[in-house]
Enzyme design. Structure first.
Site, PDB file in Angstrom:
ATOM      1  CE  LYS A  29       4.706  29.649  17.277  1.00 61.20           C
ATOM      2  NZ  LYS A  29       4.830  31.233  17.370  1.00 61.20           N
TER       3      LYS A  29
ATOM      4  CE  LYS B 219       0.086  36.180  25.077  1.00 58.00           C
ATOM      5  NZ  LYS B 219      -0.676  35.182  24.030  1.00 58.00           N
ATOM      6  NE  ARG B 220       5.619  43.802  19.579  1.00 54.77           N
ATOM      7  CZ  ARG B 220       5.973  44.454  18.682  1.00 54.77           C
ATOM      8  NH1 ARG B 220       6.505  43.878  17.510  1.00 54.77           N
ATOM      9  NH2 ARG B 220       5.861  45.842  18.626  1.00 54.77           N
TER      10      ARG B 220
ATOM     11  CE  LYS C  75      -0.573  40.506  21.426  1.00 55.57           C
ATOM     12  NZ  LYS C  75      -1.015  39.270  20.855  1.00 55.57           N
TER      13      LYS C  75
ATOM     14  CB  THR D 179       0.160  31.309  16.531  1.00 54.61           C
ATOM     15  OG1 THR D 179       1.189  32.550  16.508  1.00 54.61           O
ATOM     16  CG2 THR D 179      -0.385  31.238  15.201  1.00 54.61           C
TER      17      THR D 179
ATOM     18  CG  HIS E  55      -3.400  38.350   9.775  1.00 53.39           C
ATOM     19  ND1 HIS E  55      -2.900  36.894  10.156  1.00 53.39           N
ATOM     20  CD2 HIS E  55      -2.953  38.177   8.693  1.00 53.39           C
ATOM     21  CE1 HIS E  55      -2.275  36.311   9.252  1.00 53.39           C
ATOM     22  NE2 HIS E  55      -2.181  37.172   8.021  1.00 53.39           N
TER      23      HIS E  55
HETATM   24  O1  DL6 Z   1      -2.495  35.315  12.196  1.00 55.61           O
HETATM   25  C1  DL6 Z   1      -1.333  35.419  12.869  1.00 55.61           C
HETATM   26  C2  DL6 Z   1      -1.575  36.539  14.095  1.00 55.61           C
HETATM   27  C3  DL6 Z   1      -2.979  36.028  15.113  1.00 55.61           C
HETATM   28  O2  DL6 Z   1      -2.703  34.927  15.818  1.00 55.61           O
HETATM   29  C4  DL6 Z   1      -2.996  37.144  16.141  1.00 55.61           C
HETATM   30  O3  DL6 Z   1      -4.019  37.059  16.968  1.00 55.61           O
HETATM   31  C5  DL6 Z   1      -2.972  38.440  15.614  1.00 55.61           C
HETATM   32  O4  DL6 Z   1      -3.168  39.602  16.435  1.00 55.61           O
HETATM   33  C6  DL6 Z   1      -2.021  38.917  14.589  1.00 55.61           C
HETATM   34  N1  DL6 Z   1      -2.051  40.055  13.821  1.00 55.61           N
HETATM   35  C7  DL6 Z   1      -1.032  40.715  13.590  1.00 55.61           C
HETATM   36  C8  DL6 Z   1      -0.851  42.173  13.052  1.00 55.61           C
HETATM   37  N2  DL6 Z   1      -2.168  42.425  12.475  1.00 55.61           N
HETATM   38  N3  DL6 Z   1      -2.525  42.829  11.574  1.00 55.61           N
HETATM   39  N4  DL6 Z   1      -2.542  43.688  10.851  1.00 55.61           N
HETATM   40  O5  DL6 Z   1       0.108  40.303  14.012  1.00 55.61           O
HETATM   41  O6  DL6 Z   1      -1.808  37.653  13.599  1.00 55.61           O
END
Ligand code: DL6
Length: 819
Positions: A669, A554-555, A560, A665, A362
């Site tokens: 949404k 988002k975080r 970002k 994601t 990821h």
């Molecule tokens: O795959 C789910 C999500 C992606 O949509 C994001 O782009 C990505 O940043 C996130 N990754 C995490 C932590 N990663 N690690 N290890 O949340 O995954």
């Protein structure tokens, strides 16, 4: 008993009322004549859980009888959010519950607000796991999730004077009505100690004598599917002190300390680490990982052995999926169990391990690939270290045959990293063992194949693939945005899209129909009103629902680029201030909404939170600006807050530097809910653009292939005047806290180098923002784009993603319990 064979609990309004009132009296232990909203919520949740359990029990029995191949999804995080409305809607009994409660004097929607989010995850990865569970159940797949039952979920974000304060998330304080504690399903998990080697029947065998044992107790969380009688399971493990072991400690006479030491065991499942990109070197984290995979594998092997007398069928019956490398120690643990406990030969065991495991990656940054110091591993998991060394030895021999004596490459491929601190690379361990490694978007796949995973790709190209993420349209559209959902159903003439999102493409033919426009906008307007009310409740600020609601939620991370958004807001503010009164009439009013948690130790991100507040303080109180611009920070962003924001926004921003967001994601949404996307060509934005059309989205900025070059050329780059001006405004203290934000500005305009290329992208971003304004003025055009966004979202259902995983990676098939 035959009378009870069908559905045992009845779902008519009276039966539901009776079950709620019974739970008030006997579970919540309040008088049935007097209970408040919270108690009514608890009783309602228990009553819904009864119905889930009935279906859960029958589904598990059905799986047992059919004995299909099952998939087990291992994840350190499941970001579930609330369960009440989701469960009732999935079970198809929401209306009956609403009516039953109404007659008792309660409002279901109000009770639903009483539920505390289950926030056992940080963000993207954990929420994806939750969406996947929903799709597993809906697609009737014989699947279970396995994870940890943290006592403290992700921290609560409090804001004091604009600064983020982290507060513990006591989510279990009032109990959790959705789970079932299985006191009889528990396993001992070993740590520390030593390994003895002895010869038995001419074979050398290893015996791990642990120094500590902890009990893993199962908590089951039923996960219902939509329009199916299947209910699957999320099994979470809690750590409890182990019973029989270590009685010696008690015999030494220090009874009190012996008990206290045992209780330390519970710490293993107490806390979710609140950083989503880096966890290096923390012993507790490795303990958590091993604890949950060991318990899960013991559980899975026990279940398999219930119906098999040897392991020949194991890989035909079991698929184990690693949600990123966090559970990668499972590879060594399964090897240990098969060799040391089941007496398989190494080759036989490895053959099984390499057939059952698969992995999703990821991330894009190498730091997210965990590494554990050999010293730590040796002390905590001594037998596993031996096994990992052996896996590595065999693997490097095989690799040598492919790469020859290219020692640099072999060193990069090795599971063991030599250096001042020798470490075990968990990413490499997982890649060596897994038969499939998938990225989470097409672009992510291409990118990591040429960077992070290049060496592995060159020797095993067949192992790597892409599975673009998806989200469940049930939680995120049908249940979360019922107003728009009803419009979609009406115009498609069917509800089938709730189970087959591709059907929403049928909206395209109506995209310019004025009647649909009116209904579409009416639904969206209601959602905006609801959000405006929430904003007023939390901030006392009134925002105009006629303004464009523009969200970046988002975080908070440098990559970002929330900072880029803020710089453009300052630019907008500056322009408004310098306009003549009649020019201001042409400004498109905007409400800029931010939400997201900064990882607690990440200073840059925390300063961003403060800067949003500082800008808001200035802009929102400037009478010359009025409704033309508002800057709002919605605290404690979580699943429930997202459910409020996403249906209500006109525009959402996904503006990471290309090559840094694996997928995203949130973008899916928002697009599904008819919100237009302003984004860079990064992660899944690219596929969203391909599906909904470039003309229905706003894209800008550098392309991924140019990023490395632009970074090296930074010294020769002169950022545009506009960029320097807005940075100057921050540095000059226009928004207060004069020197506090210098670190943010230095990161983008100092010698250090603007790694995320904000200066490079600034003008392109402003231009894209201007096109957004122009488009928003043309209401008809905007509404059409909004409808086409939803219509193009079919691909981004987690049902599609899970179907692909099931068919192409796990090779599992639906196992639908008959009604
Ligand atoms: O795959 C789910 C999500 C992606 O949509 C994001 O782009 C990505 O940043 C996130 N990754 C995490 C932590 N990663 N690690 N290890 O949340 O995954």
């Amino acid at each position: 008993l035959f009378g009870l064979m069908d559905q045992y609990l009845k779902n008519d309004v009276f039966s539901i009322q009776k079950s709620i009132v019974d739970h008030v009296e006997y579970t919540v232990a309040r008088s049935r004549f007097r209970f408040d909203d919270f108690e009514a919520y608890q009783a309602t949740a228990h009553s819904a859980r009864d119905r889930l359990l009935e279906s859960w029990n029958d589904t598990q029995q059905f799986f047992k009888d059919r004995n299909p191949k099952r998939v087990y999804y291992f994840s350190m995080e499941f970001l579930m959010g609330r369960s009440l409305l989701n469960s009732l809607s999935n079970l198809g009994i929401k209306d009956q519950y609403a009516q039953a409660l109404k007659q008792l004097g309660f409002d279901l929607e109000v009770l639903a607000e009483q539920e505390i989010d289950a926030a056992l995850g940080n963000g993207g990865l954990g929420r994806l796991a939750a969406c996947f569970l929903d799709s597993f159940a809906t697609l009737d797949l014989p699947a279970w999730g396995y994870g940890l039952r943290y006592q403290y979920g992700l921290f609560r974000q409090n804001i004091k004077d604009g600064f983020q304060l982290e507060q513990p998330d006591f989510w279990l304080n009032f109990g959790n009505p959705w789970e079932v504690e299985r006191v009889h399903v528990s396993y001992s998990v070993k740590f520390y100690g030593r390994v003895d080697e002895e010869m038995r029947n001419g074979r050398s065998v290893h015996k791990w004598i642990p120094g500590e044992m902890v009990e893993a107790v199962a908590y089951d969380n039923p996960i219902p599917g939509y329009h199916t009688s299947n209910t699957i399971n999320l099994r979470l493990w809690a750590a409890k002190p182990s019973g029989g072991f270590d009685m010696e400690a008690f015999n030494t006479g220090d009874y009190v300390n012996a008990i206290l030491n045992k209780q330390k065991a519970e710490a293993i499942s107490s806390i979710l680490y609140p950083d989503d990109r880096s966890y290096q070197g923390k012993e507790l984290r490795l303990k958590q990982q091993y604890f949950f995979v060991s318990a899960s594998l013991q559980d899975i092997v026990r279940r398999y052995k219930d119906s098999h007398s040897n392991f020949e069928e194991f890989s035909n019956k079991v698929a184990l999926h690693l949600n990123d490398t966090h559970p990668a120690i499972a590879v060594a643990e399964l090897m240990r169990m098969l060799i040391d406990e089941e007496w398989l030969e190494w080759k036989e065991a490895w053959n099984i391990v390499t057939r059952v495991f698969s992995l999703t990656n990821h991330t894009i940054i190498s730091e997210s690939f965990e590494k554990w110091p050999v010293e730590l591993m040796e002390s905590l998991l001594p037998r596993h270290l031996q096994i990992i060394y052996e896996i590595n030895r065999v693997f490097l021999e095989e690799a040598k045959k492919k790469v020859g004596s290219d020692f640099g490459r072999l060193a990069r491929l090795s599971i063991v990293e030599e250096g001042s601190v020798k470490t075990i690379r968990m990413g490499n361990l997982a890649i060596v063992a897994c038969h499939s490694i998938n990225a989470v978007s097409q672009m992510h796949a291409n990118y990591i194949k040429s960077t992070l995973l290049k060496d592995f790709c060159s020797i095993w190209p067949h192992k790597f693939q892409s599975k673009t993420n998806g989200v469940t349209q049930r939680r995120w559209l049908a249940f979360g945005n019922p107003a728009l959902g009803d419009v979609i159903t009406k115009w498609l003439g069917t509800e089938a899209w709730i189970k087959d999102l591709d059907i929403v493409a049928g909206l395209r033919q109506h995209a310019s129909n004025p009647q649909l426009h009116a209904e579409w906008n009416q639904a969206r307007y209601q959602n905006k009103m609801r959000l405006a009310q929430h904003i007023y409740n939390i901030s006392g600020i009134r925002v105009s629902v006629d303004a464009m609601f523009d969200a970046q939620v988002k975080r908070i991370h440098e990559y970002k680029r929330q900072f880029l958004n803020l710089l453009s807001i300052i630019h907008r503010y500056d322009c408004i201030k310098n306009m003549a009164a009649d020019e201001r009439k042409r400004v498109v009013p905007r409400v800029c909404i931010f939400g997201g948690k900064a990882p607690p130790g990440y200073e840059f991100a925390k300063k961003i939170v403060k800067l949003v507040h500082a800008i808001g303080e200035k802009v929102n109180n400037d009478p010359e600006v009025g409704d033309l611009l508002k800057v709002i920070f919605i605290p404690d962003y979580n699943v429930s807050v997202a459910e409020l924001i996403i249906p209500a926004c006109d525009l959402s921003q996904h503006i990471s530097t290309p090559g840094s967001e694996a997928s995203g994601t949130g973008n899916m949404k928002f697009a599904m809910n008819g919100c237009l996307i302003l984004g860079t060509l990064d992660g899944s934005n690219i596929e969203i653009r391909d599906e909904i059309g470039q003309e229905n989205m706003f894209t800008f900025g550098v392309v991924v292939d140019d990023v490395p070059r632009l970074r090296t050329e930074h010294r020769n780059f002169q950022p545009p005047r506009e960029f320097q001006r807005v940075l100057g405004m921050i540095r000059d203290g226009i928004f207060g806290f004069k020197d506090y934000f210098n670190a943010l500005c230095d990161a983008v305009d100092g010698e250090t180098g603007d790694y995320y290329l904000l200066g490079r992208d600034f003008l392109a971003y402003l231009e894209a923002q201007a096109s957004v304004d122009t488009a928003f003025v043309d209401k008809e055009k905007w509404t059409e784009m909004s409808i086409l966004s939803t219509a193009g979202s079919g691909k981004f259902s987690s049902d599609r993603a899970i179907r692909e995983y099931a068919e192409q990676i796990w090779r599992v098939e639906p196992c639908k319990r008959p009604v």
